[in-house]
Every structure is written in C-alpha cells, then in structure tokens.
Design a protein around this motif. Sequence first.
Motif, PDB file in Angstrom:
ATOM      1  N   GLU A 127       0.833  -1.214   0.000  1.00  0.00           N
ATOM      2  CA  GLU A 127       0.000   0.000   0.000  1.00  0.00           C
ATOM      3  C   GLU A 127       0.865   1.261   0.000  1.00  0.00           C
ATOM      4  OE1 GLU A 127      -3.056  -0.059  -0.532  1.00  0.00           O
ATOM      5  OE2 GLU A 127      -3.968  -1.881   0.271  1.00  0.00           O
ATOM      6  N   PRO A 128       1.729   1.436  -1.008  1.00  0.00           N
ATOM      7  CA  PRO A 128       2.691   2.549  -0.981  1.00  0.00           C
ATOM      8  C   PRO A 128       2.073   3.931  -1.090  1.00  0.00           C
ATOM      9  CG  PRO A 128       2.739   1.465  -3.120  1.00  0.00           C
ATOM     10  CD  PRO A 128       1.867   0.620  -2.229  1.00  0.00           C
ATOM     11  N   THR A 129       0.800   4.033  -1.526  1.00  0.00           N
ATOM     12  CA  THR A 129       0.204   5.366  -1.667  1.00  0.00           C
ATOM     13  C   THR A 129      -1.014   5.564  -0.773  1.00  0.00           C
ATOM     14  OG1 THR A 129      -1.251   4.708  -3.507  1.00  0.00           O
ATOM     15  CG2 THR A 129       0.964   5.459  -4.067  1.00  0.00           C
ATOM     16  N   ARG A 130      -1.193   4.695   0.226  1.00  0.00           N
ATOM     17  CA  ARG A 130      -2.358   4.840   1.109  1.00  0.00           C
ATOM     18  C   ARG A 130      -2.251   6.127   1.919  1.00  0.00           C
ATOM     19  NH1 ARG A 130      -3.863   0.033   5.050  1.00  0.00           N
ATOM     20  NH2 ARG A 130      -5.008  -0.645   3.197  1.00  0.00           N
ATOM     21  N   GLY A 131      -3.356   6.905   1.920  1.00  0.00           N
ATOM     22  CA  GLY A 131      -3.438   8.081   2.773  1.00  0.00           C
ATOM     23  C   GLY A 131      -2.595   9.256   2.329  1.00  0.00           C
ATOM     24  N   ILE A 132      -2.182   9.289   1.065  1.00  0.00           N
ATOM     25  CA  ILE A 132      -1.401  10.440   0.594  1.00  0.00           C
ATOM     26  C   ILE A 132      -2.117  11.092  -0.582  1.00  0.00           C
ATOM     27  CG2 ILE A 132       0.756   9.429   1.401  1.00  0.00           C
ATOM     28  CD1 ILE A 132       1.460   8.792  -1.463  1.00  0.00           C
ATOM     29  N   ASP A 133      -1.754  12.319  -0.877  1.00  0.00           N
ATOM     30  CA  ASP A 133      -2.473  13.107  -1.852  1.00  0.00           C
ATOM     31  C   ASP A 133      -2.099  12.725  -3.282  1.00  0.00           C
ATOM     32  OD1 ASP A 133      -0.175  14.921  -2.792  1.00  0.00           O
ATOM     33  OD2 ASP A 133      -0.117  15.142  -0.630  1.00  0.00           O
ATOM     34  N   VAL A 134      -2.862  13.272  -4.228  1.00  0.00           N
ATOM     35  CA  VAL A 134      -2.702  12.916  -5.631  1.00  0.00           C
ATOM     36  C   VAL A 134      -1.328  13.306  -6.165  1.00  0.00           C
ATOM     37  CG1 VAL A 134      -3.580  13.307  -7.960  1.00  0.00           C
ATOM     38  CG2 VAL A 134      -5.172  13.040  -6.075  1.00  0.00           C
ATOM     39  N   GLY A 135      -0.836  14.484  -5.766  1.00  0.00           N
ATOM     40  CA  GLY A 135       0.479  14.910  -6.244  1.00  0.00           C
ATOM     41  C   GLY A 135       1.581  13.969  -5.794  1.00  0.00           C
ATOM     42  N   SER A 136       1.528  13.546  -4.516  1.00  0.00           N
ATOM     43  CA  SER A 136       2.526  12.597  -4.010  1.00  0.00           C
ATOM     44  C   SER A 136       2.378  11.243  -4.692  1.00  0.00           C
ATOM     45  CB  SER A 136       2.389  12.449  -2.493  1.00  0.00           C
ATOM     46  OG  SER A 136       2.702  13.651  -1.837  1.00  0.00           O
ATOM     47  N   LYS A 137       1.135  10.839  -4.954  1.00  0.00           N
ATOM     48  CA  LYS A 137       0.919   9.577  -5.665  1.00  0.00           C
ATOM     49  C   LYS A 137       1.573   9.623  -7.040  1.00  0.00           C
ATOM     50  CE  LYS A 137      -3.431   8.009  -3.588  1.00  0.00           C
ATOM     51  NZ  LYS A 137      -4.848   7.684  -3.833  1.00  0.00           N
ATOM     52  N   ALA A 138       1.363  10.725  -7.761  1.00  0.00           N
ATOM     53  CA  ALA A 138       1.940  10.843  -9.107  1.00  0.00           C
ATOM     54  C   ALA A 138       3.459  10.727  -9.052  1.00  0.00           C
ATOM     55  CB  ALA A 138       1.532  12.179  -9.736  1.00  0.00           C
ATOM     56  N   LEU A 139       4.085  11.335  -8.036  1.00  0.00           N
ATOM     57  CA  LEU A 139       5.538  11.254  -7.905  1.00  0.00           C
ATOM     58  C   LEU A 139       5.988   9.822  -7.620  1.00  0.00           C
ATOM     59  CD1 LEU A 139       7.882  13.751  -6.223  1.00  0.00           C
ATOM     60  CD2 LEU A 139       8.095  11.355  -5.624  1.00  0.00           C
ATOM     61  N   ILE A 140       5.247   9.116  -6.757  1.00  0.00           N
ATOM     62  CA  ILE A 140       5.615   7.737  -6.427  1.00  0.00           C
ATOM     63  C   ILE A 140       5.421   6.823  -7.634  1.00  0.00           C
ATOM     64  CG2 ILE A 140       4.920   5.741  -5.033  1.00  0.00           C
ATOM     65  CD1 ILE A 140       4.498   7.700  -2.708  1.00  0.00           C
ATOM     66  N   TYR A 141       4.349   7.039  -8.396  1.00  0.00           N
ATOM     67  CA  TYR A 141       4.162   6.246  -9.619  1.00  0.00           C
ATOM     68  C   TYR A 141       5.330   6.457 -10.580  1.00  0.00           C
ATOM     69  CZ  TYR A 141      -0.742   5.882  -8.094  1.00  0.00           C
ATOM     70  OH  TYR A 141      -1.890   5.647  -7.399  1.00  0.00           O
ATOM     71  N   ARG A 142       5.754   7.706 -10.701  1.00  0.00           N
ATOM     72  CA  ARG A 142       6.865   8.015 -11.608  1.00  0.00           C
ATOM     73  C   ARG A 142       8.160   7.381 -11.098  1.00  0.00           C
ATOM     74  NH1 ARG A 142       6.282  13.104 -11.355  1.00  0.00           N
ATOM     75  NH2 ARG A 142       4.545  13.070 -12.824  1.00  0.00           N
ATOM     76  N   LEU A 143       8.339   7.393  -9.786  1.00  0.00           N
ATOM     77  CA  LEU A 143       9.529   6.794  -9.194  1.00  0.00           C
ATOM     78  C   LEU A 143       9.540   5.283  -9.429  1.00  0.00           C
ATOM     79  CD1 LEU A 143      12.059   6.959  -7.385  1.00  0.00           C
ATOM     80  CD2 LEU A 143      10.532   6.715  -5.409  1.00  0.00           C
ATOM     81  N   ILE A 144       8.408   4.630  -9.234  1.00  0.00           N
ATOM     82  CA  ILE A 144       8.322   3.183  -9.470  1.00  0.00           C
ATOM     83  C   ILE A 144       8.672   2.861 -10.915  1.00  0.00           C
ATOM     84  CG2 ILE A 144       6.681   1.257  -9.657  1.00  0.00           C
ATOM     85  CD1 ILE A 144       5.304   2.363  -7.146  1.00  0.00           C
ATOM     86  N   ASP A 145       8.161   3.654 -11.839  1.00  0.00           N
ATOM     87  CA  ASP A 145       8.466   3.410 -13.246  1.00  0.00           C
ATOM     88  C   ASP A 145       9.949   3.632 -13.531  1.00  0.00           C
ATOM     89  OD1 ASP A 145       7.396   2.975 -16.061  1.00  0.00           O
ATOM     90  OD2 ASP A 145       8.412   4.912 -16.289  1.00  0.00           O
ATOM     91  N   ASP A 146      10.526   4.688 -12.984  1.00  0.00           N
ATOM     92  CA  ASP A 146      11.958   4.938 -13.180  1.00  0.00           C
ATOM     93  C   ASP A 146      12.789   3.767 -12.654  1.00  0.00           C
ATOM     94  OD1 ASP A 146      11.449   7.390 -14.307  1.00  0.00           O
ATOM     95  OD2 ASP A 146      11.884   8.544 -12.491  1.00  0.00           O
ATOM     96  N   LEU A 147      12.416   3.254 -11.501  1.00  0.00           N
ATOM     97  CA  LEU A 147      13.170   2.141 -10.916  1.00  0.00           C
ATOM     98  C   LEU A 147      13.035   0.883 -11.756  1.00  0.00           C
ATOM     99  CD1 LEU A 147      12.228   2.697  -7.162  1.00  0.00           C
ATOM    100  CD2 LEU A 147      14.453   3.135  -8.218  1.00  0.00           C
ATOM    101  N   ALA A 148      11.844   0.647 -12.273  1.00  0.00           N
ATOM    102  CA  ALA A 148      11.631  -0.558 -13.085  1.00  0.00           C
ATOM    103  C   ALA A 148      12.349  -0.470 -14.424  1.00  0.00           C
ATOM    104  CB  ALA A 148      10.136  -0.777 -13.302  1.00  0.00           C
ATOM    105  N   CYS A 149      12.436   0.735 -14.971  1.00  0.00           N
ATOM    106  CA  CYS A 149      13.087   0.899 -16.284  1.00  0.00           C
ATOM    107  C   CYS A 149      14.615   0.953 -16.165  1.00  0.00           C
ATOM    108  CB  CYS A 149      12.579   2.175 -16.960  1.00  0.00           C
ATOM    109  SG  CYS A 149      10.845   2.124 -17.417  1.00  0.00           S
ATOM    110  N   GLY A 150      15.116   1.509 -15.050  1.00  0.00           N
ATOM    111  CA  GLY A 150      16.554   1.689 -14.930  1.00  0.00           C
ATOM    112  C   GLY A 150      17.045   2.781 -15.864  1.00  0.00           C
ATOM    113  N   ASP A 151      18.345   2.928 -15.930  1.00  0.00           N
ATOM    114  CA  ASP A 151      18.960   3.930 -16.807  1.00  0.00           C
ATOM    115  C   ASP A 151      20.238   3.340 -17.373  1.00  0.00           C
ATOM    116  OD1 ASP A 151      20.257   6.089 -18.011  1.00  0.00           O
ATOM    117  OD2 ASP A 151      19.451   7.526 -16.549  1.00  0.00           O
ATOM    118  N   GLN A 152      20.146   2.872 -18.616  1.00  0.00           N
ATOM    119  CA  GLN A 152      21.291   2.191 -19.225  1.00  0.00           C
ATOM    120  C   GLN A 152      22.478   3.127 -19.395  1.00  0.00           C
ATOM    121  OE1 GLN A 152      20.305   0.376 -22.955  1.00  0.00           O
ATOM    122  NE2 GLN A 152      21.784  -1.271 -22.688  1.00  0.00           N
TER     123      GLN A 152
END
Length: 516
Positions: free
Chosen positions: A427-452
């Motif tokens: 539950e990484p986004t429970r109880g947090i606002d939409v702006g923080s959720k958007a940042l966490i979603y972006r962070l999860i995607d960055d981590l999954a993609c990596g940076d070659q």
Amino acid sequence: MNPVPGTVHGPRLRMEAVRRSFGATVALDGVDLTVESSEVHALIGENGAGKSTLMKVLSGALLPDAGRMMLDGVLYAPRTPVDGRAAGVAMIYQELSLAPHLTVAENILLGREPVTGPFVRRGEVRERAATAMSRIGRPDIPLDLQVGRLSAAEQQLVEIARAVATGCRVLVLDEPTSSLTRTDIGHLFDLVRRLQTEGIAVVYISHVLEEVREISDTFTVLRDGQVTGRGITADTQLEEIVTLMVGRDIHDLYIRGERVLGEEVLEVRGLSGSTSPHAVSFTLHRGEVLGIAGLVGSGRTELIRSIFGLDPVRRGAVRVSHVPCSTPPMMWQLGAGMVSEDRGREGLAAGLSLADNLTLPRLDGLGPWGLVTPAGQERAAQPWIERLPIRCSSPRQKVATLSGGNQQKVALARLLHTGSDVLLLDEPTRGIDVGSKALIYRLIDDLACGDQVAGIAPRAIVVVSSYLPELLGICDSIAVMHRGRLGPPRPVADLDEQAIMLEATGTESTGTGEAA
C-alpha cells in the motif's frame, strides 16, 4: 462568544479570511469556508495544503492570527477544543482519541458525565450512551464492552456517537476510511447520510476522490494555504478537482516507460504461513512490476511479510538472486527491501529524524573509522531529499512532524539508499495526496526501467494495493489473492477492474454474463 441553540441565520458554519502562520511559514492565507446545515462538504488538498491547520482552528486547537468564524449566524471564537465541543463542533481524527480501557458508555460521555456532587450518575450515563448509539444506528454494540476490544470501524462509531451525545452541529471526519473495509465504508456513508437528515453539517476530508464524489454535496480545494476552487461535487469532473489540488493537469498520472525483463531476482516457492498465505509460488524478474490484488483479509499483507521474514513461515522457500533467505537482515543484505502498509507503527521510527530513518539499514561510510556521525547521515540523506523531493526543514527534522506523503517518501528513500534490487511495497500510496501519488508512480516506473546510460540496473518491484486503477496503471502483471491463495500473474492488458474483482471474490465468469 459561543453560539446558543435557536433559529438558524444563514449557513451552519462560516469561516471568513482565516489566517494562520508558524513563524515565516504561512499555513492559511485568507481562507473562506461555508457549510450549510444537512450538507456534506468535502475539504480537499494535498498534504501540507492547510486542511489540518484550518480544522484545528475550527475546533479550537489553534487560534487564528486573523479572520472570524460564525456558527448559525453567531460569532464563534473557541480558545480550546473543549470550547469547540461545547459549541457543537466535533473532530473525528484519523487517529482515534478513545480510552481503550474504558467501556463504550464511559467513552461516549467522557468529560461530560452527569454528576451529583462527587458522584457520577451511572444510570444516566448508560441511558444517554444508549440513545446516542441508537441515533447512529448501532444499538447492538454492548455499552459495557471495553472500547479496546472493538474493531477499528466500531471504535470510529463510538467516536461519532460521542459527538452526537454532546450536541454536535458540525462534524469533521478526517480521512475516516483509511483503516476500513469496503463494507465498513458503506456503513459509514449510510451513517453520514443519517446525520444529514438530522441537520448536522459534515466536513469530510479525504484523499480518495472517488469517495468524495460518492458522499459529498459540495467541495472546497486548498493549495498552499489558499482556496483554489469550490463547487458542487456532482457537477465537477475529478480531473478538474485534481488540477485545482496540484496546480497542473495530471493526464499522465500513470507513467509507463520502456521496461525490459531481465534475470530472475526473487523466487517464492510453496510459501505457507501460520494462517496465511497458503502454498504461494511466483517469480519476479529485474525490470518487472508485479501487482498483488485482493480484498481486505485475503492475505496480501501476510504474504509480503512472510516473504520478507517478518511473519513465521511453516513451509516453502524464498530466494533472492538464487540465495535462500528467511530473515529481514538477510533480505536487506541480499538487496531486498520492504515498505510496510503501517508506516506509523512499524514502517518508520517516528521519534527519530529523517536522516536517522533514511540511513538506518545501511550505516557504512557515514563517518570515519567505522563510526556513524550526524553530519555523515545528513550528507547521505540530502540527495534523496532533493530527488523525491521531501518537504522538510532539514534532514534532522523528526519524521513524526512530516506530512503523510513526505513520510512515505522517506520510507521509499530508505530503500533507494540501501540500493535494494527487490522492492516489496505494501500500500505505498495509502493516505497520501494525488500529487505525491503521481511522484511515487513516476519513481516506481523509473526504478523498473533503470537507466542504461547512467549504468543503473532496473529493479524488480512487488506492489500490494487495494486501489485497482493504481495496479492496472503501474504494473506489468497482476496476481489476485483469495483466502490466502495467490492466483497466477496475468498481463494487465488482459485484465480490468471487473475481472480482478470476480477473482478476488472467488467468483468465476461463466461467459454468459452471469456469475457462477
């Protein structure tokens, strides 16, 4: 002066040009709020927008620097929460304020017991408590039962009954559904509608905009201590409310970059706990985001805790990078980290600083000769504060004083500081606002993609969530839990919310539009 009951002149509640500062920080900058009798008014905004400060002013917990408040057309200026309660303003906080060792009846009349001399009239306490529980539709809850033995939903009802028993005219519900099941949420909404019919004005604070749409009549949006919009909920699109909250359009809430599946980094085989999970098996690859769906009580959290070694395991095995692993220290050492759903009690050390929390799992290199120095911790924490970004005064600020969204960022930053390759996010986004959720979603995607180019390898991520749009938006595949058993992961392209719910409830589609 507090208002007296009588004829209502104008709105039930009016707050005009309310200002409040904390040193150089302006928390409220001329805020207006109007709530009518029998109205559910949603107060919406990101963490740090000023919602809590405004409600503390309303309740009497904080004094405003400027502005005025009216209740039923009469000047209202509480100097303490006791004044606020006496005037008919009741706050139901996310963290309930009940005495767990006292009975239901004693909690309902706590501080306002009828007395004769030094003696409490206990018969009248029971009578008034029974009346309050009947008014909220739950006369079945035993009055002599200790509150600590009730469920979270039942304890919340006792809080509301206490407000009703003391003549509540304005009821503030602060994130009331954060620990409730879907069934409990439905019961709470039924109760709110019942209170509306009695003329009570309800201020409803929530980050879950779908709930806001369902229960509220009107809304006010705060951003940076100012009102950015208000209106009739049914006439307003959720996208418009989000834009008012964050100051920008969020059409791309769920980001999905180019993900390439790599080697297997987590293997779970036949994992069974004392009660849950039951014989769970799956593999997770570098560059993969796996979602775990399921109803509350299905065993999702127990699964994550068993994988990480926090809950006892009866049989089965967990391997990280092909190495058997069974305890949290081993998981950290092998590059697997976890973010708990309960950040307040076990996810973070609330009494310690941001820097302490962020660096605790990995203290090497934070001082000379193997020592750990505050300066070393602050240097290690600062890049993550800037990257996420975490709103704080300094790395030494106590985590308990941060907003919920910023606390969650600290928990995630800790995983990044340790260099975890496998992230277990409950539950990484429970109880947090939409702006923080958007940042966490972006962070999860960055981590999954990596940076070659930068030589950053993709991470492997498991996300447990009750919010199905979130799982469908950020995951590559989703597995559904039902009664402790995990179904096979399936690509998100083959799923929708209905299909997930059918599996989560143990119902299979017959293909004829009927449920078997």
